[in-house]
Design a protein around this motif. Structure first.
Motif, PDB file in Angstrom:
ATOM      1  N   PHE A 111      -1.622 -47.083  -2.219  1.00 50.37           N
ATOM      2  CA  PHE A 111      -3.039 -45.674  -1.115  1.00 50.37           C
ATOM      3  C   PHE A 111      -4.692 -46.749  -1.358  1.00 50.37           C
ATOM      4  CE2 PHE A 111       1.102 -43.920  -2.593  1.00 50.37           C
ATOM      5  CZ  PHE A 111       1.155 -42.347  -2.000  1.00 50.37           C
ATOM      6  N   PRO A 112      -5.234 -46.951  -0.476  1.00 48.64           N
ATOM      7  CA  PRO A 112      -6.398 -46.829  -1.445  1.00 48.64           C
ATOM      8  C   PRO A 112      -7.095 -46.612  -2.071  1.00 48.64           C
ATOM      9  CG  PRO A 112      -5.563 -46.359   1.439  1.00 48.64           C
ATOM     10  CD  PRO A 112      -5.522 -46.117   0.518  1.00 48.64           C
ATOM     11  N   PRO A 113      -8.371 -47.097  -2.911  1.00 49.30           N
ATOM     12  CA  PRO A 113      -8.895 -46.204  -4.189  1.00 49.30           C
ATOM     13  C   PRO A 113      -9.230 -45.126  -4.092  1.00 49.30           C
ATOM     14  CG  PRO A 113      -9.436 -48.866  -3.938  1.00 49.30           C
ATOM     15  CD  PRO A 113      -8.557 -48.239  -2.770  1.00 49.30           C
ATOM     16  N   HIS A 114      -9.932 -44.492  -2.870  1.00 46.67           N
ATOM     17  CA  HIS A 114     -10.521 -43.013  -2.056  1.00 46.67           C
ATOM     18  C   HIS A 114      -9.557 -42.256  -2.486  1.00 46.67           C
ATOM     19  CE1 HIS A 114      -9.432 -44.757   2.037  1.00 46.67           C
ATOM     20  NE2 HIS A 114      -8.915 -42.630   2.069  1.00 46.67           N
ATOM     21  N   VAL A 115      -8.060 -42.357  -2.327  1.00 49.71           N
ATOM     22  CA  VAL A 115      -7.106 -41.261  -2.233  1.00 49.71           C
ATOM     23  C   VAL A 115      -6.907 -40.888  -3.923  1.00 49.71           C
ATOM     24  CG1 VAL A 115      -4.591 -40.749  -1.571  1.00 49.71           C
ATOM     25  CG2 VAL A 115      -5.879 -42.562  -0.199  1.00 49.71           C
ATOM     26  N   PRO A 116      -6.931 -39.729  -4.092  1.00 51.96           N
ATOM     27  CA  PRO A 116      -7.503 -38.638  -5.228  1.00 51.96           C
ATOM     28  C   PRO A 116      -6.441 -39.182  -5.548  1.00 51.96           C
ATOM     29  CG  PRO A 116      -8.277 -37.539  -3.432  1.00 51.96           C
ATOM     30  CD  PRO A 116      -7.508 -38.326  -2.634  1.00 51.96           C
ATOM     31  N   LYS A 117      -6.548 -39.251  -7.654  1.00 50.51           N
ATOM     32  CA  LYS A 117      -5.031 -39.346  -7.844  1.00 50.51           C
ATOM     33  C   LYS A 117      -3.772 -38.338  -7.819  1.00 50.51           C
ATOM     34  CE  LYS A 117      -4.113 -39.156 -12.544  1.00 50.51           C
ATOM     35  NZ  LYS A 117      -4.643 -39.299 -14.700  1.00 50.51           N
ATOM     36  N   HIS A 118      -4.624 -36.951  -8.159  1.00 49.74           N
ATOM     37  CA  HIS A 118      -3.426 -36.246  -7.561  1.00 49.74           C
ATOM     38  C   HIS A 118      -2.550 -35.890  -6.200  1.00 49.74           C
ATOM     39  CE1 HIS A 118      -6.933 -34.363  -6.110  1.00 49.74           C
ATOM     40  NE2 HIS A 118      -6.278 -32.922  -5.140  1.00 49.74           N
ATOM     41  N   VAL A 119      -3.133 -36.768  -5.354  1.00 46.74           N
ATOM     42  CA  VAL A 119      -2.323 -36.466  -4.248  1.00 46.74           C
ATOM     43  C   VAL A 119      -1.639 -38.125  -4.573  1.00 46.74           C
ATOM     44  CG1 VAL A 119      -3.469 -37.545  -2.096  1.00 46.74           C
ATOM     45  CG2 VAL A 119      -4.521 -36.096  -2.797  1.00 46.74           C
ATOM     46  N   VAL A 120      -1.856 -38.492  -4.537  1.00 51.57           N
ATOM     47  CA  VAL A 120      -1.085 -40.148  -4.664  1.00 51.57           C
ATOM     48  C   VAL A 120       0.400 -39.623  -5.830  1.00 51.57           C
ATOM     49  CG1 VAL A 120      -2.504 -41.898  -4.244  1.00 51.57           C
ATOM     50  CG2 VAL A 120      -1.934 -41.343  -6.375  1.00 51.57           C
ATOM     51  N   ILE A 126       9.367 -37.619  -3.579  1.00 52.79           N
ATOM     52  CA  ILE A 126       8.077 -37.343  -3.491  1.00 52.79           C
ATOM     53  C   ILE A 126       7.703 -38.040  -2.393  1.00 52.79           C
ATOM     54  CG2 ILE A 126       6.295 -37.446  -5.505  1.00 52.79           C
ATOM     55  CD1 ILE A 126       7.880 -37.625  -7.487  1.00 52.79           C
ATOM     56  N   LEU A 127       7.232 -39.353  -2.144  1.00 54.11           N
ATOM     57  CA  LEU A 127       6.598 -39.720  -1.236  1.00 54.11           C
ATOM     58  C   LEU A 127       7.036 -39.364  -0.084  1.00 54.11           C
ATOM     59  CD1 LEU A 127       4.730 -42.130  -0.506  1.00 54.11           C
ATOM     60  CD2 LEU A 127       6.368 -43.384  -0.204  1.00 54.11           C
ATOM     61  N   PRO A 128       7.739 -39.024   0.644  1.00 49.27           N
ATOM     62  CA  PRO A 128       8.214 -38.479   1.529  1.00 49.27           C
ATOM     63  C   PRO A 128       7.423 -36.904   1.955  1.00 49.27           C
ATOM     64  CG  PRO A 128       9.747 -39.136   0.904  1.00 49.27           C
ATOM     65  CD  PRO A 128       9.545 -39.900   0.649  1.00 49.27           C
ATOM     66  N   ARG A 129       7.477 -36.027   0.673  1.00 48.69           N
ATOM     67  CA  ARG A 129       6.206 -34.937   1.070  1.00 48.69           C
ATOM     68  C   ARG A 129       5.361 -34.918   0.594  1.00 48.69           C
ATOM     69  NH1 ARG A 129       9.472 -32.551  -4.241  1.00 48.69           N
ATOM     70  NH2 ARG A 129      12.059 -32.028  -3.469  1.00 48.69           N
ATOM     71  N   ILE A 130       4.471 -36.367  -0.041  1.00 47.22           N
ATOM     72  CA  ILE A 130       3.047 -36.179  -0.415  1.00 47.22           C
ATOM     73  C   ILE A 130       2.879 -37.157   2.002  1.00 47.22           C
ATOM     74  CG2 ILE A 130       1.490 -38.504  -0.636  1.00 47.22           C
ATOM     75  CD1 ILE A 130       2.429 -38.634  -3.289  1.00 47.22           C
ATOM     76  N   LYS A 131       3.312 -37.651   2.509  1.00 44.91           N
ATOM     77  CA  LYS A 131       3.391 -37.527   4.091  1.00 44.91           C
ATOM     78  C   LYS A 131       3.913 -36.384   4.458  1.00 44.91           C
ATOM     79  CE  LYS A 131       5.578 -41.497   4.391  1.00 44.91           C
ATOM     80  NZ  LYS A 131       6.785 -42.888   4.733  1.00 44.91           N
ATOM     81  N   ARG A 132       4.110 -35.573   4.149  1.00 46.75           N
ATOM     82  CA  ARG A 132       4.836 -34.852   4.469  1.00 46.75           C
ATOM     83  C   ARG A 132       2.700 -33.279   4.937  1.00 46.75           C
ATOM     84  NH1 ARG A 132      10.109 -35.012   3.947  1.00 46.75           N
ATOM     85  NH2 ARG A 132      10.012 -33.900   2.036  1.00 46.75           N
ATOM     86  N   ARG A 133       3.253 -33.089   3.840  1.00 48.21           N
ATOM     87  CA  ARG A 133       1.622 -32.740   3.249  1.00 48.21           C
ATOM     88  C   ARG A 133       0.098 -33.062   3.778  1.00 48.21           C
ATOM     89  NH1 ARG A 133       0.358 -29.243  -0.769  1.00 48.21           N
ATOM     90  NH2 ARG A 133       2.094 -28.410  -1.175  1.00 48.21           N
ATOM     91  N   ALA A 134      -0.116 -34.711   3.811  1.00 51.22           N
ATOM     92  CA  ALA A 134      -1.164 -34.847   3.937  1.00 51.22           C
ATOM     93  C   ALA A 134      -1.213 -34.426   6.188  1.00 51.22           C
ATOM     94  CB  ALA A 134      -1.206 -35.969   4.112  1.00 51.22           C
ATOM     95  N   HIS A 135       0.281 -34.858   6.398  1.00 47.83           N
ATOM     96  CA  HIS A 135       0.195 -34.786   7.994  1.00 47.83           C
ATOM     97  C   HIS A 135       0.232 -32.994   8.739  1.00 47.83           C
ATOM     98  CE1 HIS A 135       2.349 -33.096  11.985  1.00 47.83           C
ATOM     99  NE2 HIS A 135       1.421 -34.440  12.871  1.00 47.83           N
ATOM    100  N   ALA A 136       0.399 -31.794   7.416  1.00 44.65           N
ATOM    101  CA  ALA A 136       0.267 -30.307   7.378  1.00 44.65           C
ATOM    102  C   ALA A 136      -0.822 -30.341   7.513  1.00 44.65           C
ATOM    103  CB  ALA A 136       1.287 -29.929   6.807  1.00 44.65           C
ATOM    104  N   VAL A 137      -2.077 -30.920   6.133  1.00 46.33           N
ATOM    105  CA  VAL A 137      -3.155 -30.655   6.219  1.00 46.33           C
ATOM    106  C   VAL A 137      -4.109 -31.139   7.068  1.00 46.33           C
ATOM    107  CG1 VAL A 137      -4.721 -30.873   4.208  1.00 46.33           C
ATOM    108  CG2 VAL A 137      -2.507 -29.975   3.821  1.00 46.33           C
ATOM    109  N   GLY A 138      -4.121 -32.084   7.546  1.00 44.65           N
ATOM    110  CA  GLY A 138      -4.580 -32.872   8.421  1.00 44.65           C
ATOM    111  C   GLY A 138      -5.985 -33.672   8.137  1.00 44.65           C
TER     112      GLY A 138
END
Length: 481
Positions: free
Chosen positions: A226-235, A256-268
């Motif tokens: 993950f790039p440095p700008h992605v927040p800690k609680h997100v990663v 956990i990683l699949p859930r993170i990506k699904r959440r990112a897709h849902a939030v936009g």
């Protein structure tokens, strides 16, 4: 102690609260996950917005035979671009290519009985096991998330130093500025890795803003960046992990990683997920991964692996490392600064300029040490004067208290004397009252006697007079009518 008992002890010390290391049944379900990874592209990216400007070719794949160190420093390291460099161990003819095969490690008389760190207990003390026992455990365990040799102390004894002779630092990374600091002072920076299938490291970034390189000699590893700008609680998937779920590397990649990506897709592309991006790839034997400072990463061993990794500071990431080191490693930072002045005067000037810009004072700088000593001497003198004043105050208070105690005793004495006098006066008053009452009683008795005497005499006189009168009448001559 046999290998089973030793490894059971190591597991118990490492995670004493975990009673069943096979509770999630990942030994059975992992092959399906392995197959899904094989069927996916070797390099994948998930970028929430194409307008973010984040490149899609991360990590950049380089061939050590066609990329010079200067080109790597200029085009990739200086730009903080993760890379996968192929062919380094073969090109540099590392002995580890042959010596670190699992069967050769098991038969290595110098290493097989040497103990390597495979975890820590709750007090952060290292848990070490013999390599031969760990290799048996690696081939036979069914743990969900097995123990993992991650040892940084292999330069501490003659036998383990053999590991150092089996590889050389790649020329892309040998400009390590921390080498100016003694091995004793610098933080741990190189690790010998022996990882069973399903083991790994959870999401993190490397300490002190250092860069890192990781060369795999045996097996395959799955990476996510993950790039440095992605927040800690997100990663870290905060809010996406149930209380009854574990968060080891295998759980991170499979759940956990699949859930993170699904959440990112849902939030936009909004809020904490703005410019969200992650990159997944599989590292194969003979490949070296370069991770720039600040990049979040997690690693999962897809099968049994052996490798080596090191953290380092170069002139390209010096500024970031200096800002972290001067704060977190104060003594080391000063020793380092002294060496930089001698060997890298330009970097020394950069460090001094950053300190002046931020108003940062080096704790162990001689001028600062002298200033602190003088200030401490002044504080000691002030404390001494304050203590003397306090002592005088306490002494005066004691004298006053003693005098007050004497005065109190005097007042008590006077009061007791007054009470005694009052008691004596009361006694005298009562005695007088008693005497008066007695005197009054006596007088009353006398008066009563006198009245009786008077009454008696009067009665007698009256009787006498009456008797006399009667006799007179008897004695008088009678007159005839």
């Amino acid at each position: 102690m046999g290998w089973e008992r030793e490894m059971e002890r190591a597991r118990r010390l490492h995670r004493p609260s975990l009673k069943n290391w096979e509770c999630d049944g990942l030994y059975e379900s992992f092959p399906e996950f392995q197959q899904s990874i094989i069927e996916r592209p070797p390099y994948e990216h998930f970028i929430i917005s194409q307008e973010s400007g984040i490149p899609t070719n991360i990590p950049v794949v380089l061939d050590c035979r066609s990329v010079s160190p200067e080109e790597f420093h200029r085009n990739y390291e200086a730009k903080c671009m993760p890379c996968v460099i192929t062919g380094i161990p073969q090109q540099a003819e590392w002995g580890a290519v042959h010596e670190w095969k699992l069967e050769n490690l098991m038969n290595d008389e110098d290493l097989r009985n040497r103990r390597f760190k495979c975890g820590e207990d709750d007090d952060e003390r290292s848990i070490k096991v013999k390599l031969k026992h760990f290799l048996k455990y690696m081939s036979r365990n069914r743990d969900d998330s097995p123990l993992y040799i991650f040892d940084s102390g292999f330069d501490e004894d003659r036998l383990a130093k053999k590991i150092l002779s089996s590889y050389t630092v790649p020329e892309y990374f040998n400009d390590d500025l921390f080498r100016l600091v003694s091995e004793r002072r610098r933080p741990p920076y190189r690790w010998f890795l022996v990882g069973p299938e399903r083991s790994g490291t959870t999401i993190h970034y490397d300490p002190l803003a250092t860069n890192a390189w990781n060369t795999l000699l045996h097996g395959k590893k799955r990476w996510v960046l993950f790039p440095p700008h992605v927040p800690k609680h997100v990663v870290k998937g905060k809010g996406l992990i149930r209380k009854d779920e574990d968060d080891e590397a295998i759980h991170y990649f499979m759940t956990i990683l699949p859930r993170i990506k699904r959440r990112a897709h849902a939030v936009g592309n909004h809020g904490d997920y703005r410019d969200f991006a992650c990159f997944e790839f599989t590292q194969s034997a003979g490949e070296t991964v370069f991770i720039p400072n600040g990049w979040w990463h997690a690693v999962l061993n897809m099968n049994d692996t052996v490798g080596i990794t090191q953290n380092f500071c170069s002139p390209r990431n010096f500024d970031s490392v200096w800002l972290k080191t001067r704060k977190d490693r104060k003594m080391m930072a000063y020793k380092w600064l002294v060496q930089l002045e001698q060997h890298y005067p330009d970097l020394f000037q950069r460090a001094v300029a950053m300190n002046e810009r931020d108003g940062f004072v080096m704790k162990y700088d001689p001028v600062e040490v002298k200033r602190r000593e003088e200030e401490e001497a002044r504080r000691r003198e002030i404390r001494k004067l304050q203590q003397e004043q306090e002592e005088r105050k306490r002494r005066d208070e004691r004298i006053w208290e003693e005098e007050e105690a004497l005065r109190q005793k005097e007042r008590q004495f006077v009061e007791s004397e007054r009470r005694r006098q009052l008691e004596e006066e009361e006694i005298l008053r009562r005695e007088r009252q008693i005497m008066e009452q007695e005197e009054k009683a006596k007088r009353s008795t006398h008066l009563s006697r006198g009245r009786r005497d008077v009454v008696g005499g009067t009665s007698e006189r009256l009787l006498a007079e009456k008797s006399g009168s009667k006799r007179s009448r008897l004695d008088s001559p009678r007159v005839s009518p």
